[in-house]
Design a protein around this motif. Structure first.
Motif, PDB file in Angstrom:
ATOM      1  N   ALA A  80     -20.828  -7.244   8.377  1.00 19.28           N
ATOM      2  CA  ALA A  80     -20.762  -5.902   7.090  1.00 19.28           C
ATOM      3  C   ALA A  80     -19.524  -5.759   7.047  1.00 19.28           C
ATOM      4  CB  ALA A  80     -21.634  -4.525   8.106  1.00 19.28           C
ATOM      5  N   GLY A  81     -18.504  -6.053   8.521  1.00 19.66           N
ATOM      6  CA  GLY A  81     -16.963  -5.687   7.782  1.00 19.66           C
ATOM      7  C   GLY A  81     -17.123  -7.352   7.182  1.00 19.66           C
ATOM      8  N   ALA A  82     -17.407  -8.166   7.784  1.00 17.25           N
ATOM      9  CA  ALA A  82     -17.066  -9.359   7.027  1.00 17.25           C
ATOM     10  C   ALA A  82     -17.292  -9.159   4.851  1.00 17.25           C
ATOM     11  CB  ALA A  82     -17.814 -10.327   7.244  1.00 17.25           C
ATOM     12  N   PHE A  83     -18.869  -8.700   5.340  1.00 19.47           N
ATOM     13  CA  PHE A  83     -18.929  -8.678   3.379  1.00 19.47           C
ATOM     14  C   PHE A  83     -18.501  -7.386   2.862  1.00 19.47           C
ATOM     15  CE2 PHE A  83     -22.184  -6.430   1.021  1.00 19.47           C
ATOM     16  CZ  PHE A  83     -22.258  -7.691  -0.224  1.00 19.47           C
ATOM     17  N   LEU A  84     -17.638  -6.870   3.794  1.00 21.77           N
ATOM     18  CA  LEU A  84     -16.906  -5.460   2.599  1.00 21.77           C
ATOM     19  C   LEU A  84     -15.832  -5.989   2.468  1.00 21.77           C
ATOM     20  CD1 LEU A  84     -18.688  -2.598   4.345  1.00 21.77           C
ATOM     21  CD2 LEU A  84     -19.273  -3.723   1.974  1.00 21.77           C
ATOM     22  N   CYS A  85     -14.300  -6.270   3.523  1.00 26.23           N
ATOM     23  CA  CYS A  85     -13.576  -6.584   3.564  1.00 26.23           C
ATOM     24  C   CYS A  85     -13.036  -7.705   3.516  1.00 26.23           C
ATOM     25  CB  CYS A  85     -13.219  -6.378   4.679  1.00 26.23           C
ATOM     26  SG  CYS A  85     -11.887  -4.524   5.146  1.00 26.23           S
ATOM     27  N   ASN A  86     -13.984  -8.775   2.822  1.00 28.46           N
ATOM     28  CA  ASN A  86     -12.971 -10.699   2.626  1.00 28.46           C
ATOM     29  C   ASN A  86     -12.161  -9.987   1.841  1.00 28.46           C
ATOM     30  OD1 ASN A  86     -12.876 -12.795   4.159  1.00 28.46           O
ATOM     31  ND2 ASN A  86     -13.965 -13.841   1.983  1.00 28.46           N
ATOM     32  N   GLY A  87     -12.346  -9.272   0.308  1.00 27.56           N
ATOM     33  CA  GLY A  87     -12.102  -9.135  -0.531  1.00 27.56           C
ATOM     34  C   GLY A  87     -10.157  -8.883  -0.316  1.00 27.56           C
ATOM     35  N   MET A  88      -9.742  -8.493   0.997  1.00 26.89           N
ATOM     36  CA  MET A  88      -8.521  -8.268   1.084  1.00 26.89           C
ATOM     37  C   MET A  88      -7.893  -8.601   1.034  1.00 26.89           C
ATOM     38  SD  MET A  88      -8.900  -5.152   0.001  1.00 26.89           S
ATOM     39  CE  MET A  88      -8.073  -4.107   1.737  1.00 26.89           C
ATOM     40  N   TRP A  89      -8.674 -10.085   1.776  1.00 28.35           N
ATOM     41  CA  TRP A  89      -7.684 -11.537   1.596  1.00 28.35           C
ATOM     42  C   TRP A  89      -7.101 -11.894   0.496  1.00 28.35           C
ATOM     43  CZ3 TRP A  89      -6.022 -13.336   6.536  1.00 28.35           C
ATOM     44  CH2 TRP A  89      -6.854 -12.697   7.390  1.00 28.35           C
ATOM     45  N   VAL A  90      -7.624 -11.421  -0.662  1.00 30.85           N
ATOM     46  CA  VAL A  90      -7.286 -12.396  -2.128  1.00 30.85           C
ATOM     47  C   VAL A  90      -5.599 -11.512  -2.289  1.00 30.85           C
ATOM     48  CG1 VAL A  90      -7.475 -11.931  -4.583  1.00 30.85           C
ATOM     49  CG2 VAL A  90      -9.665 -12.280  -2.754  1.00 30.85           C
ATOM     50  N   ILE A  91      -5.499 -10.277  -1.896  1.00 34.24           N
ATOM     51  CA  ILE A  91      -4.218  -9.505  -1.962  1.00 34.24           C
ATOM     52  C   ILE A  91      -3.151 -10.359  -1.671  1.00 34.24           C
ATOM     53  CG2 ILE A  91      -2.550  -8.004  -1.201  1.00 34.24           C
ATOM     54  CD1 ILE A  91      -5.424  -6.072  -1.020  1.00 34.24           C
ATOM     55  N   GLY A  92      -2.192 -10.933  -1.455  1.00 29.66           N
ATOM     56  CA  GLY A  92      -1.846 -11.630  -0.364  1.00 29.66           C
ATOM     57  C   GLY A  92      -1.243 -13.020  -1.513  1.00 29.66           C
ATOM     58  N   GLY A  93      -2.268 -13.884  -2.203  1.00 31.76           N
ATOM     59  CA  GLY A  93      -2.314 -14.463  -3.312  1.00 31.76           C
ATOM     60  C   GLY A  93      -1.892 -13.986  -4.720  1.00 31.76           C
ATOM     61  N   LEU A  94      -2.359 -12.503  -5.209  1.00 34.09           N
ATOM     62  CA  LEU A  94      -1.770 -11.952  -5.834  1.00 34.09           C
ATOM     63  C   LEU A  94      -0.572 -11.454  -6.302  1.00 34.09           C
ATOM     64  CD1 LEU A  94      -5.322  -9.704  -6.645  1.00 34.09           C
ATOM     65  CD2 LEU A  94      -4.071 -11.672  -7.993  1.00 34.09           C
ATOM     66  N   VAL A  95       0.190 -10.966  -4.286  1.00 33.08           N
ATOM     67  CA  VAL A  95       1.087 -10.387  -4.463  1.00 33.08           C
ATOM     68  C   VAL A  95       2.284 -11.465  -4.359  1.00 33.08           C
ATOM     69  CG1 VAL A  95       2.765  -9.667  -3.092  1.00 33.08           C
ATOM     70  CG2 VAL A  95       0.520  -8.615  -3.251  1.00 33.08           C
ATOM     71  N   ASN A  96       1.851 -12.910  -4.306  1.00 33.07           N
ATOM     72  CA  ASN A  96       2.889 -14.049  -4.332  1.00 33.07           C
ATOM     73  C   ASN A  96       2.889 -15.006  -5.755  1.00 33.07           C
ATOM     74  OD1 ASN A  96       3.397 -13.845  -1.660  1.00 33.07           O
ATOM     75  ND2 ASN A  96       1.908 -15.036  -1.122  1.00 33.07           N
ATOM     76  N   LYS A  97       1.449 -14.326  -6.672  1.00 36.05           N
ATOM     77  CA  LYS A  97       1.614 -14.530  -7.930  1.00 36.05           C
ATOM     78  C   LYS A  97       2.127 -13.592  -8.953  1.00 36.05           C
ATOM     79  CE  LYS A  97      -2.090 -17.863  -7.013  1.00 36.05           C
ATOM     80  NZ  LYS A  97      -3.418 -18.235  -7.134  1.00 36.05           N
ATOM     81  N   GLY A  98       2.625 -13.010  -8.639  1.00 33.13           N
ATOM     82  CA  GLY A  98       2.899 -11.539  -9.581  1.00 33.13           C
ATOM     83  C   GLY A  98       1.819 -11.034  -9.882  1.00 33.13           C
ATOM     84  N   GLU A  99       0.615 -11.251 -10.102  1.00 32.69           N
ATOM     85  CA  GLU A  99      -0.617 -10.543 -10.653  1.00 32.69           C
ATOM     86  C   GLU A  99      -1.357  -8.986 -10.228  1.00 32.69           C
ATOM     87  OE1 GLU A  99      -3.800 -13.832 -10.134  1.00 32.69           O
ATOM     88  OE2 GLU A  99      -2.055 -15.046 -11.441  1.00 32.69           O
ATOM     89  N   PHE A 100      -0.578  -8.773  -8.768  1.00 32.90           N
ATOM     90  CA  PHE A 100      -1.329  -7.552  -8.199  1.00 32.90           C
ATOM     91  C   PHE A 100      -0.623  -6.414  -9.074  1.00 32.90           C
ATOM     92  CE2 PHE A 100      -1.316  -4.025  -5.083  1.00 32.90           C
ATOM     93  CZ  PHE A 100      -2.454  -4.323  -4.751  1.00 32.90           C
ATOM     94  N   ASP A 101       0.112  -7.079 -10.151  1.00 36.69           N
ATOM     95  CA  ASP A 101       0.528  -5.575 -11.185  1.00 36.69           C
ATOM     96  C   ASP A 101      -1.215  -5.350 -12.061  1.00 36.69           C
ATOM     97  OD1 ASP A 101       2.720  -5.216  -9.947  1.00 36.69           O
ATOM     98  OD2 ASP A 101       3.660  -6.105 -11.653  1.00 36.69           O
ATOM     99  N   ARG A 102      -2.039  -6.104 -12.526  1.00 36.05           N
ATOM    100  CA  ARG A 102      -2.928  -5.952 -13.103  1.00 36.05           C
ATOM    101  C   ARG A 102      -4.041  -4.642 -12.239  1.00 36.05           C
ATOM    102  NH1 ARG A 102      -7.385  -9.097 -12.699  1.00 36.05           N
ATOM    103  NH2 ARG A 102      -6.097 -11.348 -11.020  1.00 36.05           N
ATOM    104  N   ILE A 103      -4.041  -5.137 -10.812  1.00 35.20           N
ATOM    105  CA  ILE A 103      -4.740  -4.165 -10.450  1.00 35.20           C
ATOM    106  C   ILE A 103      -4.731  -2.907 -10.114  1.00 35.20           C
ATOM    107  CG2 ILE A 103      -6.165  -4.502  -7.743  1.00 35.20           C
ATOM    108  CD1 ILE A 103      -6.785  -6.418  -9.515  1.00 35.20           C
ATOM    109  N   LEU A 104      -3.213  -3.065 -10.467  1.00 33.99           N
ATOM    110  CA  LEU A 104      -3.002  -1.325  -9.590  1.00 33.99           C
ATOM    111  C   LEU A 104      -2.822  -0.855 -11.079  1.00 33.99           C
ATOM    112  CD1 LEU A 104       0.287  -2.417  -7.670  1.00 33.99           C
ATOM    113  CD2 LEU A 104      -2.100  -1.264  -7.027  1.00 33.99           C
TER     114      LEU A 104
END
Length: 127
Positions: free
Chosen positions: A25-49
């Motif tokens: 359940a932890g892996a299923f629910l929280c695995n999407g958090m690993w994507v944040i690093g890539g979005l921040v480094n590519k400058g794409e996290f602003d569209r999420i915010l």
């Protein structure tokens, strides 16, 4: 059937199934958090915010892994099998206690995954 320190085989299976279930359940629910690093480094996290929905709600389901679902199914199957063999009379209150223990277990696993993700993000890993 053999026992370990007065714990029967099926009692051990039951305890292990709780660990497997919460891990899945932890892996299923929280695995999407690993994507944040890539979005921040590519400058794409602003569209999420910029969206009107919470970033957490957007990120959690963004990277669902089949391994988490498999662990949930396997842990659930082991739990059902162990419950049938454990010498215990189950009632609604005991099922309530089981759920009461599973929910914080899943929350602790999610905190564990999130903290690992944040430490990797701060170290520049997982790009």
């Amino acid at each position: 059937m053999a026992s370990i320190q007065e714990w029967s085989f099926w009692e051990i299976v039951f305890m292990y199934s709780l660990v497997i279930f919460t891990e899945g359940a932890g892996a299923f629910l929280c695995n999407g958090m690993w994507v944040i690093g890539g979005l921040v480094n590519k400058g794409e996290f602003d569209r999420i915010l910029a969206r009107p929905i919470s970033p957490l709600v957007q990120m959690l389901p963004s990277n669902i892994v089949i391994g988490g679902i498999g662990s949930i199914v396997m842990g659930g199957a082991m739990m059902i099998q162990a419950i049938q063999h454990v010498e215990m009379e189950w009632s609604f209150s005991k099922i309530g206690w089981l759920l009461l223990f599973l929910i914080p277990g899943i929350a602790i696993r999610n905190i564990h995954y999130s903290s690992r993700m944040l430490s990797g993000l701060l170290d520049g890993e997982h790009e």
